[in-house]
Design a protein around this motif. Structure first.
Motif, PDB file in Angstrom:
ATOM      1  N   ARG A 266      36.784  40.760  37.747  1.00 25.18           N
ATOM      2  CA  ARG A 266      37.436  41.739  38.612  1.00 25.18           C
ATOM      3  C   ARG A 266      36.412  42.535  39.436  1.00 25.18           C
TER       4      ARG A 266
ATOM      5  N   ALA B 182      34.855  40.254  42.116  1.00 23.80           N
ATOM      6  CA  ALA B 182      35.830  39.967  43.176  1.00 23.80           C
ATOM      7  C   ALA B 182      36.053  41.209  44.044  1.00 23.80           C
TER       8      ALA B 182
ATOM      9  N   ALA C  86      35.108  41.434  47.876  1.00 23.70           N
ATOM     10  CA  ALA C  86      36.405  41.152  48.497  1.00 23.70           C
ATOM     11  C   ALA C  86      36.683  39.653  48.517  1.00 23.70           C
ATOM     12  N   ILE C  87      36.480  39.027  47.358  1.00 29.17           N
ATOM     13  CA  ILE C  87      36.784  37.594  47.247  1.00 29.17           C
ATOM     14  C   ILE C  87      37.847  37.389  46.176  1.00 29.17           C
ATOM     15  N   ASN C  88      38.401  36.195  46.158  1.00 31.16           N
ATOM     16  CA  ASN C  88      39.493  35.888  45.237  1.00 31.16           C
ATOM     17  C   ASN C  88      38.992  35.838  43.784  1.00 31.16           C
ATOM     18  N   PRO C  89      39.607  36.608  42.865  1.00 33.54           N
ATOM     19  CA  PRO C  89      39.157  36.596  41.472  1.00 33.54           C
ATOM     20  C   PRO C  89      39.181  35.196  40.850  1.00 33.54           C
ATOM     21  N   MET C  90      40.116  34.360  41.325  1.00 29.44           N
ATOM     22  CA  MET C  90      40.199  33.005  40.765  1.00 29.44           C
ATOM     23  C   MET C  90      38.926  32.205  41.039  1.00 29.44           C
TER      24      MET C  90
ATOM     25  N   GLY D 267      51.026  31.865  42.890  1.00 31.20           N
ATOM     26  CA  GLY D 267      49.757  32.563  42.685  1.00 31.20           C
ATOM     27  C   GLY D 267      48.687  32.241  43.709  1.00 31.20           C
ATOM     28  N   ALA D 268      48.981  31.351  44.642  1.00 31.01           N
ATOM     29  CA  ALA D 268      47.989  30.973  45.646  1.00 31.01           C
ATOM     30  C   ALA D 268      47.872  32.053  46.724  1.00 31.01           C
TER      31      ALA D 268
ATOM     32  N   ALA E 298      43.185  40.117  47.574  1.00 32.40           N
ATOM     33  CA  ALA E 298      42.545  39.329  46.515  1.00 32.40           C
ATOM     34  C   ALA E 298      42.883  39.895  45.147  1.00 32.40           C
ATOM     35  N   MET E 299      42.837  41.226  45.017  1.00 38.62           N
ATOM     36  CA  MET E 299      43.070  41.827  43.714  1.00 38.62           C
ATOM     37  C   MET E 299      44.540  41.724  43.304  1.00 38.62           C
TER      38      MET E 299
ATOM     39  N   ALA F 265      46.487  39.273  44.036  1.00 39.56           N
ATOM     40  CA  ALA F 265      46.672  37.899  43.574  1.00 39.56           C
ATOM     41  C   ALA F 265      46.097  37.739  42.173  1.00 39.56           C
ATOM     42  N   GLY F 266      44.915  38.341  41.952  1.00 36.39           N
ATOM     43  CA  GLY F 266      44.261  38.182  40.658  1.00 36.39           C
ATOM     44  C   GLY F 266      44.954  38.944  39.549  1.00 36.39           C
ATOM     45  N   ASP F 267      45.372  40.176  39.828  1.00 37.85           N
ATOM     46  CA  ASP F 267      45.922  41.032  38.767  1.00 37.85           C
ATOM     47  C   ASP F 267      47.388  40.752  38.481  1.00 37.85           C
TER      48      ASP F 267
END
Lengths: 130, 305
Positions: A43, A46, A50-54, B45-46, B189-190, B192-194
């Protein structure tokens, strides 16, 4: 360890997860990241970049599969112990230690020549159990 | 994947339905085809970045996906429901930021957010208030008196405060300065992740997309040119440059050829796609041939020029 650790170039042809993997490999190889040291959380990395956590977790997971990182309870992802394999073999041998000591004592009690015992042990180890 | 099926079962694993999808969409304005058989399927989730030049049909596609515009042919689905017949329950789980938000422009910012919030079960008024402060937007002003950038940010706050499970942004970064853009990307981004929010955002600024997108779709002249995960796209595409001497050996298309440009001096550059971890065509070994891996922007320019 902080999130500035990584230098991420989103526009580079190399995917971001590969950039993170390569940089971690180098940092670990050069000793800048020591065994047991915790990595910044997915977290945090990311959010900072500012990048995707995935993307970050993909890089971490792949290095975990390679044995370079390991998940530790309460600490998150840490740099894996470098001499992991020899250590785990030593630990395995530890399980046999009492029996090995018994064997050595019995052999001494019978005054058996070392070579005779070791040759037989070697034969047993080389035998195919099937 | 058949988007009309509620769930697809295979080998004890349940594949969740795509939150947003369409099949064979055609749309034509005044005899001009804007969309010519576009299909898209966004995985749960994409974060999908829809890239296209101005006039590529991005906004029309988004409006059709959301049931705001009727296609001439084809079908589209939001969370398993036909877009044109979306239920109210689904609408509360959807956040949409249009390119030029102009709804309720006569209301004061705070009043509008309070009014809108009452329709959403998961409305986060604390987030809305914080975001107004953070972005320095005066809540007492009417929307009509805000600058275009401010209005876009209010529309973003409105969409994000509803905690949507599907977030659709049409050129969200267009009116934002670089700092505000970075802020927005981080937020996307967050989310999507959280929360596993599925995100579709259209842009012509490719570098925005490279940070946060997990998937990329290139829309060009009404057709979907490429549609893949970001990492795959970068790892499976390259540009082959052949000098004119080698270019003369070319017969027909190369395996995996995506696009080809012929230059004045007789040399050509060809964008190639390959399977992951497989080899490039033999032409990469021809005399004078050069193979370059491409960033997304180069790839975009190569295939759309």
């Amino acid at each position: 360890m902080d999130t500035e650790l990584f230098n991420i170039q989103p526009t580079a042809p190399e995917p971001i997860y590969r950039q993170i993997m390569e940089q971690l490999r180098r940092l670990i190889a050069s000793g800048q990241l020591a065994a047991g040291e915790a990595l910044p959380s997915v977290r945090d990395v990311a959010g900072r970049h500012a990048i995707n956590p995935m993307t970050v977790s993909r890089a971490y997971s792949m290095l975990e599969n390679e044995g370079l990182l390991e998940r530790q309870r309460g600490k998150g992802m840490v740099v894996a112990a470098t001499r992991r394999k020899p250590q785990s073999q030593e630990r395995l041998l530890g399980h046999l230690e009492p029996r090995l000591q018994d064997l050595a004592r019995h052999a001494r009690e019978l005054d058996l020549p070392k070579k005779l015992l070791l040759d037989r042990l070697r034969e047993l180890l080389d035998e195919d159990p099937t | 994947m058949n988007a009309t099926a509620q769930m697809i079962e295979s080998d004890n694993t349940t594949v969740e339905l795509s939150p947003l999808s369409c099949n064979g969409i055609y749309k034509c304005y005044d005899g001009v085809n804007v969309l010519s058989g576009v299909s898209l399927n966004i995985p749960q989730g994409a974060v999908l970045g829809l890239i296209g030049r101005n006039g590529a049909g991005k906004s029309s596609l988004i409006r059709i996906l959301l049931g705001l515009l009727m296609p001439d042919r084809g079908e589209s689905f939001v969370m398993g429901e036909a877009s044109l017949k979306m239920t109210d329950a689904s609408k509360t789980r959807l956040g949409y930021v249009p390119q030029q938000p102009d709804a309720l422009a006569w209301m004061r910012v705070k009043d509008m957010l309070e009014f809108i919030g009452s329709f959403y079960p998961k409305w986060d008024s604390v987030y809305a208030g914080d975001a107004l402060l953070r972005w320095g937007i005066p809540g007492e002003k009417t929307l009509a008196k805000l600058s275009p950038g401010e209005r876009q940010r209010v529309a973003l706050i409105r969409a994000l405060a509803s905690n949507p499970s599907l977030l659709v942004l049409d050129e969200p970064a267009a009116a934002l300065d670089p700092v505000a853009r970075r802020d927005l990307l981080r937020e996307i981004a967050m989310r999507a992740g959280d929360s596993g929010t599925t995100v579709l955002f259209s842009t012509h600024i490719v570098s925005d997309l490279e940070r946060v997108a997990s998937h990329v779709a290139f829309l060009h002249k009404g057709r979907m040119l490429l549609n893949a995960s970001m990492d795959d796209l970068k790892e499976t595409h390259a540009r082959l440059a052949l000098p004119s001497s080698s270019a003369q050996q070319l017969q027909g298309l190369l395996p995996g050829e995506v696009s080809r440009r012929r230059h004045h001096d007789g040399s050509v550059s060809i964008v190639l796609a390959r399977e992951i971890n497989s080899a490039w065509p033999d032409a990469a070994q021809w005399p004078g041939a050069r193979l370059d891996v491409l960033g997304l922007e180069d790839l975009f320019v190569e295939v759309t020029e």
